[in-house]
Design a protein around this motif. Structure first.
Motif, PDB file in Angstrom:
ATOM      1  N   PHE A  74       0.897   3.838  -2.731  1.00  0.00           N
ATOM      2  CA  PHE A  74       0.259   3.878  -1.744  1.00  0.00           C
ATOM      3  C   PHE A  74      -1.238   3.289  -1.427  1.00  0.00           C
ATOM      4  O   PHE A  74      -2.016   3.265  -1.015  1.00  0.00           O
ATOM      5  N   GLN A  75      -1.182   4.325  -2.520  1.00  0.00           N
ATOM      6  CA  GLN A  75      -2.995   4.644  -2.980  1.00  0.00           C
ATOM      7  C   GLN A  75      -3.771   3.743  -4.028  1.00  0.00           C
ATOM      8  O   GLN A  75      -4.941   3.923  -3.891  1.00  0.00           O
ATOM      9  N   HIS A  76      -3.542   2.450  -4.455  1.00  0.00           N
ATOM     10  CA  HIS A  76      -3.795   1.629  -4.875  1.00  0.00           C
ATOM     11  C   HIS A  76      -3.860   0.760  -4.330  1.00  0.00           C
ATOM     12  O   HIS A  76      -3.512  -0.267  -3.551  1.00  0.00           O
ATOM     13  N   THR A  77      -5.478   0.123  -4.116  1.00  0.00           N
ATOM     14  CA  THR A  77      -5.263  -0.655  -3.233  1.00  0.00           C
ATOM     15  C   THR A  77      -7.439  -1.845  -4.019  1.00  0.00           C
ATOM     16  O   THR A  77      -7.414  -2.133  -4.668  1.00  0.00           O
ATOM     17  N   HIS A  78      -7.106  -2.325  -3.124  1.00  0.00           N
ATOM     18  CA  HIS A  78      -8.728  -3.829  -3.473  1.00  0.00           C
ATOM     19  C   HIS A  78      -9.444  -3.188  -3.834  1.00  0.00           C
ATOM     20  O   HIS A  78     -10.302  -3.389  -4.864  1.00  0.00           O
ATOM     21  N   LEU A  79      -9.556  -1.978  -3.162  1.00  0.00           N
ATOM     22  CA  LEU A  79     -11.045  -1.495  -3.598  1.00  0.00           C
ATOM     23  C   LEU A  79     -10.596   0.083  -4.090  1.00  0.00           C
ATOM     24  O   LEU A  79     -12.299   0.056  -4.468  1.00  0.00           O
ATOM     25  N   SER A  80      -9.565   0.719  -4.559  1.00  0.00           N
ATOM     26  CA  SER A  80      -9.805   1.822  -4.982  1.00  0.00           C
ATOM     27  C   SER A  80      -8.403   1.894  -5.577  1.00  0.00           C
ATOM     28  O   SER A  80      -7.940   1.716  -4.746  1.00  0.00           O
ATOM     29  N   HIS A  81      -8.547   2.470  -6.770  1.00  0.00           N
ATOM     30  CA  HIS A  81      -7.240   3.351  -6.976  1.00  0.00           C
ATOM     31  C   HIS A  81      -6.652   4.326  -6.296  1.00  0.00           C
ATOM     32  O   HIS A  81      -5.412   4.074  -6.133  1.00  0.00           O
ATOM     33  N   SER A  82      -7.376   5.069  -6.474  1.00  0.00           N
ATOM     34  CA  SER A  82      -7.047   6.652  -5.454  1.00  0.00           C
ATOM     35  C   SER A  82      -8.324   6.833  -4.659  1.00  0.00           C
ATOM     36  O   SER A  82      -9.561   6.411  -5.855  1.00  0.00           O
ATOM     37  N   HIS A  83      -8.438   7.093  -3.339  1.00  0.00           N
ATOM     38  CA  HIS A  83      -9.491   7.935  -2.703  1.00  0.00           C
ATOM     39  C   HIS A  83     -10.531   8.837  -3.286  1.00  0.00           C
ATOM     40  O   HIS A  83     -11.127   9.238  -2.534  1.00  0.00           O
TER      41      HIS A  83
END
Length: 149
Positions: free
Chosen positions: A138-147
């Motif tokens: 869930f936390q892997h995005t194109h802007l952040s691997h982890s918040h």
């Protein structure tokens, strides 16, 4: 003849990454491009709020609709792959842009207003580095691997 970058071949969903980015491995945008995407998100949020003002709809609609796209997180009940696809469907611009177009074309201000607020949600998420999801977690995005970064 000039060839484009060679693509990595793997079983992971990052097979589309150019070989020279193989060291990053996770597809997260970093550095100045990430900052520009955050600025772009803030611009979309502010522009959406300004555009909402011309719909002549009540402002209570903004907080009511602003977090509706996050309901699509329920897709994660079906697993991370399904969840990422469902979440991304609600957090990319094509659907709200079509809603804005429909509202504008058919003079339906409620559709116009909801689509504009939806676009504002996407802008807010990008500004806060909540990006489009990868199917690994869930936390892997194109802007952040982890918040936490």
């Amino acid at each position: 003849m000039v060839d484009g970058p060679k693509l990595m071949v793997s079983e992971r969903d990052d097979h589309w990454l150019p070989k020279h980015h193989a060291g990053l491995g996770d597809g997260t945008v970093v550095g100045t491009p990430r900052v520009w995407l955050q600025v772009e998100g803030a611009t979309l949020l502010i522009g959406s709020l300004i555009a909402f003002s011309i719909t002549h709809r009540s402002w209570w609609l903004v907080p009511l609709v602003l977090f509706v796209p996050d309901v699509f997180m329920a897709g994660y009940i079906g697993g991370t792959r399904v969840g990422a696809h469902v979440y991304n469907l609600a957090h990319a611009t094509p659907l709200p842009a079509m809603m804005v177009g429909y509202g504008w074309w058919h003079n339906r201000s409620i559709f116009l207003a909801i689509g504009i607020v939806w676009l504002g949600h996407i802008g807010m998420d990008r500004m806060l580095t909540f990006g489009l999801k990868y199917p690994d977690h869930f936390q892997h995005t194109h802007l952040s691997h982890s918040h936490s970064d």
